[in-house]
Write a protein that holds these residues in place. Structure first.
Motif, PDB file in Angstrom:
ATOM      1  N   GLY A   1       0.829  -1.196   0.000  1.00 49.36           N
ATOM      2  CA  GLY A   1       0.000   0.000   0.000  1.00 49.36           C
ATOM      3  C   GLY A   1       0.863   1.245   0.000  1.00 49.36           C
ATOM      4  N   VAL A   2       0.234   2.370  -0.296  1.00 52.09           N
ATOM      5  CA  VAL A   2       0.930   3.655  -0.339  1.00 52.09           C
ATOM      6  C   VAL A   2       0.197   4.630   0.575  1.00 52.09           C
ATOM      7  N   ILE A   3       0.958   5.293   1.431  1.00 56.86           N
ATOM      8  CA  ILE A   3       0.418   6.332   2.305  1.00 56.86           C
ATOM      9  C   ILE A   3       1.129   7.644   1.978  1.00 56.86           C
ATOM     10  N   THR A   4       0.342   8.648   1.663  1.00 58.16           N
ATOM     11  CA  THR A   4       0.902   9.966   1.377  1.00 58.16           C
ATOM     12  C   THR A   4       1.100  10.724   2.684  1.00 58.16           C
ATOM     13  N   VAL A   5       2.295  11.285   2.830  1.00 54.71           N
ATOM     14  CA  VAL A   5       2.623  12.036   4.038  1.00 54.71           C
ATOM     15  C   VAL A   5       2.342  13.510   3.782  1.00 54.71           C
ATOM     16  N   SER A   6       1.390  14.058   4.501  1.00 54.26           N
ATOM     17  CA  SER A   6       1.079  15.480   4.390  1.00 54.26           C
ATOM     18  C   SER A   6       2.077  16.286   5.221  1.00 54.26           C
TER      19      SER A   6
END
Length: 536
Positions: free
Chosen positions: A196-201
């Motif tokens: 999976g991919v998690i975008t870091v804000s």
């Protein structure tokens, strides 16, 4: 464009073909009449899956049958069925926690610390104790000498990535590249085996931008056909990132230097669980074709999306029908008229396909569906020439295109334009990101050289100042509004000019044995190169 010298009978034959090709007669009046027909109120704004869709496609099919064109869809049919999967989060299904090197488990609160979606495959994600890696922008761009991943193995792990791409000329300056997109980052992570991919804000948990994103996470999403089949996607804010060991304030300056390399978060594992309900919207692409006489397995495509945004009962005022006369009844009729003119030319060597794509307004979904399941192999698709929103003005000196500098089609178009005293330019609006907003892009992303012409603003009568002001006024007044309706006052002279150039370009491609190429700095060259053997 490669030139070859010929003589004798071959030269005479080419001159005859050129003469016949130049006999095309694009009719502004016919364009106007047909745009008026399919943007009428009874076409209901041409929204996918409605009676407006059926009416539109029936009308187009009847036109092609009257011209004598063949069906161009699967198995000799006119239509390519597109089933779009739509995902809606199950309330309270999302759960997440992380474990550090000390073995302690920490619960993350969905909607506050983390956002989760399983809007892929079966709509379910259950991952326990997966390793976590940070890959910066998550970009591998060999043509630019850029590699965020380095030698790090991310198979079976969860990838943390920041949005966008590095600033500067290496990544096209003010014009974005494909590397900035979340879809690319997901593709690259999946290719390397990530779960999976998690975008870091870069924003905090209390920042308004983060809270708006979290509040919108419950909306239904339509899966882009061919998208990376990850288990899940998500986002975390800068506060959550810091608890995991990522200080974005410290890391961010390093991400644009080219020296950054991905790294694992020592001892950190992540567990996530979430679920979505799924329903399906059925829509259709319509395809017609002129078979190639010598190399029918090689294909030139003209495309345009037939759909618009339908009827909105909540729209202000009395007019609830978004007719989409300019966007994109005009392009739809441009492709139809192109077919009419090319049907009157001598049979081309290569097959020419006229593709009317569905669900562009929903995210180019019909074109993505075609690219994921092509009727004609992408390896031997010569080019896509896309028409979206014909220009509405008098003659122009310029022929702007989206994505200038990407492939050799622009050089071919420039050579043809110069003969008319015109020139090819960029679209002049990098802030709009136009290159990623129409149906040429799924072809480009799949490696097929694609061209998308736009509205000229360097008017022959009035110059650039008058032309740009008029375009801005028209776009601001009517784009995606109920006022986008047919008008007898439309000036279609520039549309006729551009269609004539695209006719000549398409015929040139269809009667050549050459293949357009991506330029050395294009991110799509490596995709096309993987199928080079098919074009030998």
């Amino acid at each position: 464009m490669h030139r070859r010298f010929i003589s004798g009978v071959a030269a005479a034959a080419l001159l005859f073909a050129a003469g016949a090709a130049s006999a095309q007669d694009f009719s502004a009046q016919r364009l106007s009449d047909d745009i008026r027909a399919i943007s009428a109120d009874d076409f209901q704004g041409r929204y996918p899956g409605t009676d407006g869709e059926k009416k539109t496609l029936d009308w187009l099919q009847a036109q092609y049958e009257a011209m004598g064109l063949e069906p161009g869809g699967p198995n000799g049919q006119w239509l390519q069925v597109i089933d779009l999967k739509r995902f809606t989060p199950v309330a309270d299904a999302a759960k997440a926690s992380w474990t550090g090197a000390d073995g302690q488990t920490h619960v993350l609160t969905p909607g506050t610390d983390i956002i989760l979606r399983a809007a892929t495959n079966d709509g379910k994600a259950t991952i326990a104790g997966a390793g976590v890696v940070f890959v910066g922008h998550g970009i591998f761009a060999p043509e630019r000498g850029w590699d965020d991943y380095g030698d790090l193995d991310v198979a079976g792990k969860i990838v943390l990535v920041v949005s966008g791409e590095p600033d500067g000329d290496l990544f096209n300056g003010p014009y974005a590249t494909n590397y900035q997109s979340g879809a690319y980052k997901a593709d690259e992570a999946k290719r390397r085996g990530a779960l999976g991919v998690i975008t870091v804000s870069k924003t905090s948990a209390t920042d308004a931008a983060w809270t708006r994103t979290a509040q919108g996470n419950s909306r239904t999403r339509t899966l882009t056909p061919g998208a990376a089949d990850l288990e899940f996607s998500g986002a975390i804010n800068a506060d959550t990132a810091k608890t995991l060991g990522l200080d974005m304030a410290e890391l961010t300056p390093r991400l644009g230097t080219g020296d950054f390399r991905a790294f694992a978060l020592p001892g950190v594992t992540l567990s996530v669980e979430t679920a979505e309900t799924i329903d399906t919207l059925r829509t259709h692409n319509l395809l017609a074709r002129i078979p190639g006489a010598k190399r029918p397995h090689e294909t030139v495509i003209y495309s345009a999306h037939w759909d618009h945004v339908g009827i909105n009962e909540h729209a202000a005022g009395d007019d609830k029908v978004f007719n989409g006369a300019w966007d994109n009844a005009s392009g739809t009729i441009g492709v139809l008229e192109m077919a009419r003119q090319l049907k009157g030319a001598p049979a081309p060597d290569r097959t020419i396909v006229f593709a009317h794509m569905a669900a562009e307004e929903m995210g180019l979904l019909g074109a993505y569906a075609y690219a994921a399941d092509p009727v004609y192999p992408l390896e031997t698709t010569v080019a896509d020439i896309n028409i979206d929103m014909l220009p509405l003005s008098g003659p122009t000196r310029d022929v702007p295109i989206f994505g200038k500098g990407q492939n050799s089609l622009e050089d071919d178009l420039q050579a043809l334009a110069e003969k008319e005293g015109r020139y090819v330019s960029d679209d002049g609006q990098p802030e709009q990101g136009f290159y990623y907003r129409s149906d040429h892009f799924p072809f480009a992303r799949a490696g097929v050289p694609a061209l998308m012409p736009w509205h000229g603003v360097d008017w022959v009568e009035g110059g650039r100042e008058a032309g740009l002001a008029a375009w801005k006024a028209k776009f601001g007044a009517d784009y995606h509004k109920p006022t986008d309706e047919w008008s007898a006052d439309w000036d279609l002279r520039s549309a006729v000019e551009n269609l004539t150039l695209l006719y000549r370009l398409g015929l040139q491609l269809a009667n050549s044995d050459e293949w357009p190429t991506w330029k050395p700095t294009s991110e799509f060259g490596q995709v096309r190169a993987a199928s080079d053997a098919a074009r030998k």
